[in-house]
Structures are given as C-alpha cells and as structure tokens.
Write an enzyme that holds these catalytic residues in place. Structure first.
Site, short mmCIF file in Angstrom:
data_model
loop_
_atom_site.label_atom_id
_atom_site.label_comp_id
_atom_site.label_asym_id
_atom_site.label_seq_id
_atom_site.Cartn_x
_atom_site.Cartn_y
_atom_site.Cartn_z
N LYS A 91 37.69 17.15 -66.12
CA LYS A 91 37.43 16.44 -64.86
C LYS A 91 36.32 15.41 -65.03
O LYS A 91 35.35 15.66 -65.73
CB LYS A 91 37.00 17.48 -63.81
CG LYS A 91 37.00 16.99 -62.39
CD LYS A 91 36.35 17.99 -61.46
CE LYS A 91 34.86 18.01 -61.68
NZ LYS A 91 34.09 18.76 -60.70
N LYS A 106 29.55 26.11 -64.94
CA LYS A 106 28.17 25.61 -64.86
C LYS A 106 27.18 26.57 -65.51
O LYS A 106 26.28 26.15 -66.21
CB LYS A 106 27.76 25.39 -63.40
CG LYS A 106 28.33 24.11 -62.86
CD LYS A 106 27.49 23.53 -61.76
CE LYS A 106 28.07 22.17 -61.37
NZ LYS A 106 27.94 21.88 -59.97
N LYS A 119 29.74 13.63 -63.06
CA LYS A 119 28.49 12.90 -63.26
C LYS A 119 27.57 13.59 -64.26
O LYS A 119 26.63 13.00 -64.75
CB LYS A 119 27.78 12.71 -61.92
CG LYS A 119 27.63 13.99 -61.12
CD LYS A 119 27.46 13.71 -59.64
CE LYS A 119 27.66 14.99 -58.83
NZ LYS A 119 27.90 14.79 -57.44
P1 TYM Z 1 30.41 17.47 -54.86
O1 TYM Z 1 29.20 16.83 -54.29
O2 TYM Z 1 30.37 17.91 -56.27
O3 TYM Z 1 31.63 16.49 -54.71
C1 TYM Z 1 31.92 15.83 -53.50
C2 TYM Z 1 33.42 15.72 -53.35
O4 TYM Z 1 33.97 14.96 -54.43
C3 TYM Z 1 35.07 15.67 -54.98
N1 TYM Z 1 35.16 15.36 -56.43
C4 TYM Z 1 36.25 14.90 -57.04
N2 TYM Z 1 37.47 14.59 -56.57
C5 TYM Z 1 38.37 14.13 -57.47
N3 TYM Z 1 38.10 13.96 -58.78
C6 TYM Z 1 36.89 14.26 -59.30
N4 TYM Z 1 36.65 14.08 -60.60
C7 TYM Z 1 35.90 14.75 -58.40
N5 TYM Z 1 34.60 15.13 -58.57
C8 TYM Z 1 34.17 15.50 -57.35
C9 TYM Z 1 34.74 17.14 -54.74
O5 TYM Z 1 35.90 17.94 -54.79
C10 TYM Z 1 34.11 17.08 -53.37
O6 TYM Z 1 35.09 17.13 -52.35
N6 TYM Z 1 30.28 22.13 -53.04
C11 TYM Z 1 30.54 20.73 -52.70
C12 TYM Z 1 29.60 20.22 -51.62
C13 TYM Z 1 29.62 21.03 -50.37
C14 TYM Z 1 30.69 21.05 -49.42
C15 TYM Z 1 30.26 21.95 -48.41
C16 TYM Z 1 31.91 20.38 -49.33
C17 TYM Z 1 28.65 21.88 -49.94
N7 TYM Z 1 29.03 22.42 -48.76
C18 TYM Z 1 31.07 22.21 -47.30
C19 TYM Z 1 32.72 20.66 -48.23
C20 TYM Z 1 32.30 21.56 -47.23
C21 TYM Z 1 30.32 19.88 -53.94
O7 TYM Z 1 29.62 20.28 -54.84
O8 TYM Z 1 30.88 18.65 -53.90
#
Ligand code: TYM
Length: 328
Positions: free
Chosen positions: A195, A112, A198
C-alpha cells in the site's frame, strides 16, 4: 437522514492515496439531507513518539486540507478530537467491551508493531482501534467513508456496538464502512504489492504538498508491468492498474475511457500525461491550502465552533452510556 463521519490522522505527510481513497469523496456527501462530520483524530497521533510542535502543526494542516478539498463548515461539523473530551471518555468505557483476541487480529497493529520495534509495544497503539470506535459511535454514524485499510477497524466498531447494545439495549448505531469502487487501496509506485504509505521511502508515494517536477519524475520512474499495453487487470498487471486507478482518481474518467484514450500508446506517454494531470491538480489544491493555512486564527475559530457543536452531541451520548452502565 444519514450521519456520515470520517477523519485523517496527523502523522507524516498526506499522500495521493489519502486523497483518492478517502478525502475527495467526503465533500460529495454534504447536503443531500445528510449530517456530515469530519475531524482530525490528533490523539491517535500519540501512538508514536512525535515532536509536540509537529503534532500541533500537522493537526492544523489537516484541518486546512479538509477545507481545501471542499468540506464546508456551514454544511459539516469539523472538529478536533482532543477538543471533545468525550472521545477519550468513551474510549476507556469501550476498552472494557473488546477483547485482546480481537485487537490481536487487527492487521494494521500487526504490521505497525512489527515495523516500530520497542515503540510498537505501546498500549496506545494496541488499543488504537477502540479510540476509533469511540470516534464513530459517539455521533451515531451510519457510514464511514474510508480506504480499504480501515474496513477492519469499522467492522470491529460494529461488533463492539452490537455487543454493547445486546447488554444494555439500543445505544449505538451500527456503522458501516463505505469504500470507493476504485482507488480504495492505492499502491506504492515502486512496489505495487504494498500500500502507498507516508511512512515508506519518498519514491514510493506522492505527497499532496509535492511540487510539479518531483511528481512528474516519480511517475516517470514508477514501475510498470512486463508488457506495454495500457489496460486494467489488477491481478495480471498490478503496476499499470494502480497507475490507472490514480489516473481516474484525478480525472473522474472511467477505466474504459482511459483504455480507449491510450490504445496503441506506450507506458511512457501514459506516465508522462499522468504526471502532468496529478501535478496540475495538486498545484490547484496547494494554492487553496496555502490560503486556508495562512490565516491560522480563522482556522482555529472554525475548529472551535465545530468542536463546540460536536461536544453537544457527544456529551449527550456519554451521559446516556454512563447511565446505562451505572457510572454516576
Ligand atoms: P489515515 O489518517 O491513515 O488515513 C486517512 C484515510 O486515507 C485512507 N488511505 C488510503 N486510501 C487508499 N489508498 C491508500 N494508499 C491509502 N492510505 C490511506 C485511509 O483508509 C483513511 O480512510 N484510523 C484512521 C483515522 C481515524 C478514523 C476515525 C477514520 C481515526 N478515527 C474514525 C474514520 C473514522 C487512519 O489512520 O486514517
């Protein structure tokens, strides 16, 4: 009893990657004697400049998506990160139990910060995994169901917890990431080596709010491999394997069942069917989403109640942590 916690960050649109890799598994953890906590980490959205109105709107959108996929406020605690100030408080404390070397190794930060240029230098982006650690550790979470890209952050959380426990005695539960066998890393539709995200260009992903024609068109255009057999082999045939993972993510069929179903058939037919399956399911979800989203007052009421419940757990943990490290 296990505590299971996970969250969705309100930046950009939600994709089918978020759904298959994470969200769709969450409602299945409810009941069964588990304590389940799902939340919108909206403070995490501050790591890139965004319109405040957009952050607010997206936070409520994601809360409505949680309800849409089947998170039940009677079974689970649904909270908004900014409504529970203990998250920010523990974040600062934990910042002092993690090194720059550890944060430098976080692949998401490396990717990022490179992409974002000057904005990628914000300290918030750098220490983002520490806020995530606070999210997880506040609630004694045993399991964190996430996609593959978040495993490294959960492992860091474990290391931080372990370090803290060694210094001050048992305080935090050591969490572990749980990822689905298939679909933990859904790849871009036009570049199966990256991957699905969005933040990429629209042809590469399918948003949860996307309409039928657009979904069908995108799958039709999705790249495929050089042969024409619908079979799963991630190393040799990454493009069709990714599409098969999406197919099973939306049908709960096994890989073998899909291979048998499409034996002797061409990619074109498979992609046409996939477009219809995904767009039908999305239409059903979108319909539910609109209902939950239309009644903002009820939605906010659910979030306030959930966050109040969460504050009771989180505040207790903060008091324990502060007393252990000598903060009045
Ligand atoms: P975020 O919001 O980017 O994504 C949410 C969840 O979706 C999963 N994900 C995917 N899984 C499979 N293929 C993909 N292409 C894909 N893109 C996204 C992510 O692995 C995630 O599980 N840092 C986290 C948010 C967060 C969090 C937490 C999660 C903040 N605090 C505490 C768990 C526990 C994030 O940016 O997810």
């Amino acid at each position: 009893m296990k505590t299971i916690l996970s969250g969705l960050k309100p930046t950009g649109e939600m994709t089918i990657g978020n759904y298959i890799g994470a969200m769709k598994h969450w409602p299945l953890t409810q009941g069964k004697g588990n304590k389940t906590i799902f939340f919108v980490p909206n403070a995490h959205a501050l790591t890139a400049r965004q319109d405040p109105k957009e952050i607010r709107k997206r936070t409520l959108d994601l809360a409505a998506w949680l309800l849409t996929v089947g998170i039940d406020p009677k079974e689970s605690t649904i909270l908004i990160q900014s409504m529970v100030s203990a998250h920010s408080e523990l974040f600062w404390i934990l910042d002092n139990y993690v090194t720059m070397g550890e944060l430098n190794r976080m692949t998401q930060f490396k990717d990022k910060s490179k992409k974002l240029g000057p904005e990628g230098q914000l300290v918030g982006l750098y220490s983002y995994p520490v806020l995530m650690a606070a999210d997880i550790l506040l609630y004694d979470s045993n399991e964190v169901p996430v996609g593959e890209d978040q495993i490294q952050h959960v492992e860091l959380t474990r290391d931080i917890a372990n370090r803290f426990n060694k210094l001050y005695g048992d305080t935090f539960v050591l969490p572990k990431a749980t990822v689905p066998k298939y679909g933990a890393r859904i790849m871009s539709l036009d570049e199966p080596s990256v991957k699905m995200s969005k933040s990429d260009h629209p042809d590469s992903y399918i948003a949860l709010g996307e309409d039928k024609d657009s979904v069908i068109k995108k799958f039709k255009r999705a790249v495929t491999d050089s042969d024409s057999v619908v079979s799963y082999d991630k190393a040799a045939k990454p493009a069709i394997s990714n599409l098969i993972e999406i197919y099973i993510g939306f049908t709960d069929k096994s890989i073998e069942e899909v291979e048998v179903l499409y034996e002797g058939k061409r990619y074109g037919e498979f992609k046409q069917d996939l477009g219809i399956i995904v767009s039908d399911k999305l239409a059903e979800l979108q319909h539910k989403f609109e209902d939950y989203r239309a009644d903002e007052a009820s939605l906010i009421e659910i979030l306030e109640q959930g966050s109040a419940k969460a504050r009771q757990i989180a505040d207790k943990k903060i008091i324990e942590v502060k007393s252990k490290i000598g903060l009045l």
